[in-house]
Design a protein around this motif. Sequence first.
Motif, mmCIF file in Angstrom:
data_model
loop_
_atom_site.group_PDB
_atom_site.id
_atom_site.type_symbol
_atom_site.label_atom_id
_atom_site.label_comp_id
_atom_site.label_asym_id
_atom_site.label_seq_id
_atom_site.Cartn_x
_atom_site.Cartn_y
_atom_site.Cartn_z
ATOM 1 N N ARG A 39 0.842 -1.206 0.000
ATOM 2 C CA ARG A 39 0.000 0.000 0.000
ATOM 3 C C ARG A 39 0.872 1.249 0.000
ATOM 4 O O ARG A 39 0.591 2.207 -0.715
ATOM 5 N N LEU A 40 1.923 1.226 0.809
ATOM 6 C CA LEU A 40 2.833 2.364 0.826
ATOM 7 C C LEU A 40 3.511 2.513 -0.534
ATOM 8 O O LEU A 40 3.636 3.625 -1.055
ATOM 9 N N GLN A 41 3.917 1.416 -1.096
ATOM 10 C CA GLN A 41 4.556 1.447 -2.411
ATOM 11 C C GLN A 41 3.620 2.092 -3.441
ATOM 12 O O GLN A 41 4.050 2.928 -4.234
ATOM 13 N N SER A 42 2.355 1.735 -3.429
ATOM 14 C CA SER A 42 1.377 2.315 -4.362
ATOM 15 C C SER A 42 1.193 3.812 -4.135
ATOM 16 O O SER A 42 1.122 4.587 -5.090
ATOM 17 N N ILE A 43 1.127 4.216 -2.882
ATOM 18 C CA ILE A 43 0.948 5.639 -2.561
ATOM 19 C C ILE A 43 2.149 6.451 -3.041
ATOM 20 O O ILE A 43 1.998 7.581 -3.508
ATOM 21 N N LEU A 44 3.339 5.883 -2.958
ATOM 22 C CA LEU A 44 4.550 6.605 -3.348
ATOM 23 C C LEU A 44 4.825 6.586 -4.853
ATOM 24 O O LEU A 44 5.654 7.361 -5.333
ATOM 25 N N THR A 45 4.131 5.750 -5.601
ATOM 26 C CA THR A 45 4.395 5.616 -7.041
ATOM 27 C C THR A 45 4.408 6.952 -7.791
ATOM 28 O O THR A 45 5.301 7.184 -8.596
ATOM 29 N N PRO A 46 3.476 7.868 -7.538
ATOM 30 C CA PRO A 46 3.505 9.143 -8.278
ATOM 31 C C PRO A 46 4.673 10.066 -7.890
ATOM 32 O O PRO A 46 4.851 11.118 -8.487
ATOM 33 N N TYR A 47 5.441 9.679 -6.873
ATOM 34 C CA TYR A 47 6.507 10.528 -6.349
ATOM 35 C C TYR A 47 7.854 9.788 -6.392
ATOM 36 O O TYR A 47 8.394 9.395 -5.362
ATOM 37 N N PRO A 48 8.412 9.595 -7.572
ATOM 38 C CA PRO A 48 9.622 8.780 -7.692
ATOM 39 C C PRO A 48 10.852 9.364 -7.005
ATOM 40 O O PRO A 48 11.801 8.630 -6.715
ATOM 41 N N ASP A 49 10.837 10.654 -6.704
ATOM 42 C CA ASP A 49 12.009 11.280 -6.087
ATOM 43 C C ASP A 49 12.027 11.189 -4.563
ATOM 44 O O ASP A 49 13.025 11.540 -3.940
ATOM 45 N N ILE A 50 10.938 10.732 -3.961
ATOM 46 C CA ILE A 50 10.898 10.626 -2.502
ATOM 47 C C ILE A 50 11.775 9.459 -2.060
ATOM 48 O O ILE A 50 11.689 8.353 -2.591
ATOM 49 N N LYS A 51 12.610 9.733 -1.065
ATOM 50 C CA LYS A 51 13.526 8.735 -0.508
ATOM 51 C C LYS A 51 13.009 8.278 0.844
ATOM 52 O O LYS A 51 12.179 8.934 1.471
ATOM 53 N N ILE A 52 13.540 7.144 1.313
ATOM 54 C CA ILE A 52 13.145 6.573 2.606
ATOM 55 C C ILE A 52 14.364 6.439 3.501
ATOM 56 O O ILE A 52 15.419 5.973 3.060
ATOM 57 N N VAL A 53 14.192 6.846 4.755
ATOM 58 C CA VAL A 53 15.167 6.576 5.805
ATOM 59 C C VAL A 53 14.444 5.708 6.825
ATOM 60 O O VAL A 53 13.355 6.060 7.286
ATOM 61 N N LEU A 54 15.022 4.575 7.154
ATOM 62 C CA LEU A 54 14.412 3.664 8.117
ATOM 63 C C LEU A 54 14.565 4.229 9.528
ATOM 64 O O LEU A 54 15.673 4.522 9.968
ATOM 65 N N SER A 55 13.434 4.377 10.210
ATOM 66 C CA SER A 55 13.435 4.878 11.592
ATOM 67 C C SER A 55 12.815 3.829 12.506
ATOM 68 O O SER A 55 12.087 4.142 13.427
ATOM 69 N N LEU A 156 -1.846 10.709 4.297
ATOM 70 C CA LEU A 156 -0.533 10.582 3.669
ATOM 71 C C LEU A 156 -0.578 11.070 2.221
ATOM 72 O O LEU A 156 0.292 11.832 1.785
ATOM 73 N N GLU A 157 -1.584 10.655 1.484
ATOM 74 C CA GLU A 157 -1.714 11.079 0.091
ATOM 75 C C GLU A 157 -1.832 12.599 -0.020
ATOM 76 O O GLU A 157 -1.189 13.222 -0.873
ATOM 77 N N HIS A 158 -2.636 13.212 0.856
ATOM 78 C CA HIS A 158 -2.806 14.665 0.833
ATOM 79 C C HIS A 158 -1.505 15.375 1.194
ATOM 80 O O HIS A 158 -1.138 16.373 0.568
#
Length: 167
Positions: A39-55, A156-158
């Motif tokens: 689900r997170l992967q799908s939400i992030l699909t339109p935003y290819p430049d967003i990076k993830i840091v594991l917290s 999250l989407e908003h």
Amino acid sequence: MVIIYLDFDGVLHHYDVYLDQRNRAVLRGMGTLFEYASRLQSILTPYPDIKIVLSTSWVRVKGFRYAAERLPEGLRSRIIGATWHSKMAEDDELLFWWLNHSTRYQQIVRDVRHRMPEDWLALDDDAEGWPAEAKRHLITCNPILGLSEPDVRMALEHRLARMSKNR
């Protein structure tokens, strides 16, 4: 650069995870481990430049590579690091602070100061210690429902859409 600080437990699956006698992560709650990752992967699909840091504590307990490899490739390819680094265990004062006094917010802000992203957002089920002025950077998940909760996904989407417009 825009970063999402990603917790696992209470976000990508039920919060109640423990290590069994063979040091394997086991979900005590309903569902399966990482069941909401897609689900997170799908939400992030339109935003290819967003990076993830594991917290997530998974990095400290099981190691960075192990934690990263639990995620689907579409999320794993976005990972640029973690808030915890194994070298931190070599500094007694830092380790003591991390384990006994720091909140997730403090851990994330320490990393934000280091990376200096253009904008950032944390996905977590723990809102303890977040000052009011910083809550705009937090999407709080219900620890049992995580990203399965429609209101959380919509928030999250908003937020991502707003962040994208502001860049």
